[in-house]
Design a protein around this motif. Sequence first.
Motif, PDB file in Angstrom:
ATOM      1  N   TYR A  11       8.794   7.948  46.549  1.00 29.14           N
ATOM      2  CA  TYR A  11       8.648   8.245  47.979  1.00 29.14           C
ATOM      3  C   TYR A  11       9.649   7.394  48.756  1.00 29.14           C
ATOM      4  N   VAL A  18       9.418   3.925  47.022  1.00 27.98           N
ATOM      5  CA  VAL A  18       8.212   3.568  46.262  1.00 27.98           C
ATOM      6  C   VAL A  18       8.215   4.445  45.011  1.00 27.98           C
ATOM      7  N   ALA A  20       6.410   5.987  42.360  1.00 33.16           N
ATOM      8  CA  ALA A  20       5.003   6.274  42.058  1.00 33.16           C
ATOM      9  C   ALA A  20       4.850   6.741  40.607  1.00 33.16           C
ATOM     10  N   SER A  39      -5.427   3.196  36.604  1.00 28.19           N
ATOM     11  CA  SER A  39      -5.945   2.297  37.633  1.00 28.19           C
ATOM     12  C   SER A  39      -5.546   2.797  39.021  1.00 28.19           C
ATOM     13  N   SER A  40      -6.132   2.188  40.036  1.00 31.41           N
ATOM     14  CA  SER A  40      -5.839   2.573  41.413  1.00 31.41           C
ATOM     15  C   SER A  40      -4.352   2.382  41.690  1.00 31.41           C
ATOM     16  N   GLY A  41      -3.725   3.385  42.276  1.00 32.97           N
ATOM     17  CA  GLY A  41      -2.299   3.299  42.587  1.00 32.97           C
ATOM     18  C   GLY A  41      -1.397   3.673  41.426  1.00 32.97           C
ATOM     19  N   GLY A  43      -0.646   6.501  40.398  1.00 32.03           N
ATOM     20  CA  GLY A  43       0.118   7.713  40.670  1.00 32.03           C
ATOM     21  C   GLY A  43      -0.607   8.985  40.261  1.00 32.03           C
ATOM     22  N   THR A  45      -2.899  10.871  41.934  1.00 25.39           N
ATOM     23  CA  THR A  45      -2.890  11.918  42.966  1.00 25.39           C
ATOM     24  C   THR A  45      -1.484  12.499  43.121  1.00 25.39           C
ATOM     25  N   GLU A 160     -10.449  13.605  41.489  1.00 28.18           N
ATOM     26  CA  GLU A 160     -11.660  12.799  41.698  1.00 28.18           C
ATOM     27  C   GLU A 160     -12.737  13.574  42.469  1.00 28.18           C
ATOM     28  N   HIS A 193     -11.628   8.214  38.103  1.00 28.37           N
ATOM     29  CA  HIS A 193     -11.608   6.772  37.872  1.00 28.37           C
ATOM     30  C   HIS A 193     -12.582   6.394  36.763  1.00 28.37           C
TER      31      HIS A 193
HETATM   32  N1  LIG Z   1       3.110   9.707  50.960  1.00 26.59           N
HETATM   33  C1  LIG Z   1       3.388   8.529  50.408  1.00 26.59           C
HETATM   34  N2  LIG Z   1       4.391   7.764  50.889  1.00 26.59           N
HETATM   35  C2  LIG Z   1       4.705   6.582  50.320  1.00 26.59           C
HETATM   36  N3  LIG Z   1       4.081   6.063  49.231  1.00 26.59           N
HETATM   37  C3  LIG Z   1       3.077   6.772  48.709  1.00 26.59           C
HETATM   38  C4  LIG Z   1       2.666   8.036  49.266  1.00 26.59           C
HETATM   39  N4  LIG Z   1       1.626   8.514  48.525  1.00 26.59           N
HETATM   40  C5  LIG Z   1       1.391   7.596  47.561  1.00 26.59           C
HETATM   41  N5  LIG Z   1       2.256   6.554  47.670  1.00 26.59           N
HETATM   42  C6  LIG Z   1       2.338   5.380  46.781  1.00 26.59           C
HETATM   43  O1  LIG Z   1       2.532   5.855  45.455  1.00 26.59           O
HETATM   44  C7  LIG Z   1       1.763   5.098  44.524  1.00 26.59           C
HETATM   45  C8  LIG Z   1       0.800   6.022  43.775  1.00 26.59           C
HETATM   46  O2  LIG Z   1      -0.156   6.558  44.696  1.00 26.59           O
HETATM   47  P1  LIG Z   1      -1.261   7.635  44.268  1.00 26.59           P
HETATM   48  O3  LIG Z   1      -2.095   7.908  45.474  1.00 26.59           O
HETATM   49  O4  LIG Z   1      -0.596   8.767  43.617  1.00 26.59           O
HETATM   50  O5  LIG Z   1      -2.079   6.794  43.186  1.00 26.59           O
HETATM   51  P2  LIG Z   1      -3.552   7.042  42.604  1.00 26.59           P
HETATM   52  O6  LIG Z   1      -3.474   6.679  41.163  1.00 26.59           O
HETATM   53  O7  LIG Z   1      -4.005   8.410  42.941  1.00 26.59           O
HETATM   54  O8  LIG Z   1      -4.389   5.968  43.422  1.00 26.59           O
HETATM   55  P3  LIG Z   1      -5.991   5.921  43.688  1.00 26.59           P
HETATM   56  O9  LIG Z   1      -6.652   5.915  42.349  1.00 26.59           O
HETATM   57  O10 LIG Z   1      -6.170   4.626  44.422  1.00 26.59           O
HETATM   58  O11 LIG Z   1      -6.321   7.116  44.523  1.00 26.59           O
HETATM   59  C9  LIG Z   1       1.054   4.018  45.352  1.00 26.59           C
HETATM   60  O12 LIG Z   1       1.861   2.858  45.313  1.00 26.59           O
HETATM   61  C10 LIG Z   1       1.033   4.589  46.747  1.00 26.59           C
HETATM   62  O13 LIG Z   1       1.015   3.570  47.714  1.00 26.59           O
END
Ligand SMILES: Nc1ncnc2c1ncn2[C@@H]1O[C@H](COP(=O)(O)OP(=O)(O)OP(=O)(O)O)[C@@H](O)[C@H]1O
Length: 257
Positions: A11, A18, A20, A39-41, A43, A45, A160, A193
Motif C-alpha cells: 500500500y 506498507v 502487506a 497473526s493480526s496484521g 495481511g 484481509t 472472520e 483468528h
Molecule cells: N488501505 C490500507 N492502506 C495502508 N495500509 C494498509 C491498508 N490496509 C491494510 N494495511 C496494512 O497492511 C497490513 C496487513 O493488513 P490486513 O488488514 O490485511 O491484515 P490482517 O491479517 O487482516 O489483520 P487483522 O487480523 O488484524 O484483521 C497491516 O500492516 C495494515 O496496517
Amino acid sequence: MLQINHLNKSYATEHGLVHAVGDVSFGVARGEFLAIVGSSGAGKTTLLRMLAGLLAPSAGQIVFDGQPVTAPPRAFAVVFQDYARSLFPWFSVQRNVELPLVNLIADRGERLARVEQMLGRVGLADHSRKRPAQLSGGQQQRVAIARALACQPEVLIMDEPFASVDAQTRNELEDLMLSIKQEAGTTVLFVTHDVDEAVYLGDRVLVLSRSPSTVAREVIVDLPAGRDQITTKALPAFAAARAAVLSSIVEQAAVPA
Ligand SMILES: Nc1ncnc2c1ncn2[C@@H]1O[C@H](COP(=O)(O)OP(=O)(O)OP(=O)(O)O)[C@@H](O)[C@H]1O
C-alpha cells in the motif's frame, strides 16, 4: 480450480510503502474448505480482498478456471465479519437476500422461491418479513450467508465471519458451514483468528507468516466426515492438527519484525 501465483501487495501511504503481502502462492481444489490463519496484521484481509477481485495486487496473479481474476467474478460471493454493516437495515430479510438476484432471475416468483429456499437452508424460514435489527447478531450473519449463497456461488470467500458472535452461536454457524459444504459442494476460503475453528472447518489450513506475508505452513486436516463439535474435537487427529497450526503461529510470532 483456483491458483494463486506469487501474490504481492504494497500500500502506498503518506509514510511510504506498507508491504502487506510478500509472496503468496497456493492452489485450491473444487469443493475444498481452505482455512487461512495468521497473526493480526499478517495481511489476511488484504489477501482475501485480492482473491475476491476487490483489490488489485501489486504483483502476481489469481487464476480461476484458467482465467485471470481482475474484477469480482460472478461465481464468487463474499461474507465479511461486520454483518451489521453488510445488510440494508431498511429492507426486510427477504428483500436483503433477494437483492443480488434481481439481475440474475427475471421472474419475481422464481426469485422469491430461491430466497425462501436459502432462508430455509440457514434456518430462518420464519423470519423473512423482519428487518435485520429485529434479529440477533448470529441470525443477521445467517442472512448475510443466505444472501451470499443465493447466487449459488462456486467460491465463497469469508473474512472472520463469526468473530462478532458469542461462542454458542459461533458453534452453530460453524456447523451451518459444514452442512453447506456438504450439500452444495461450495469451495470456501475462510479467514479466521481462531485455530480451533480453522481445524474444525478446514480440509487444509494455511498459516501466513507475519507481513509481508508468505505461506509459512500448510496443515492437511485429516478428520473423518460428519464432523461434530464434541466428538471431532476430542479426536487425537484434531489435537495433532491444532498443535501443528498453533506451533507454526507461535514460531511466526517469535520471528523478529
Ligand atoms: N488501505 C490500507 N492502506 C495502508 N495500509 C494498509 C491498508 N490496509 C491494510 N494495511 C496494512 O497492511 C497490513 C496487513 O493488513 P490486513 O488488514 O490485511 O491484515 P490482517 O491479517 O487482516 O489483520 P487483522 O487480523 O488484524 O484483521 C497491516 O500492516 C495494515 O496496517
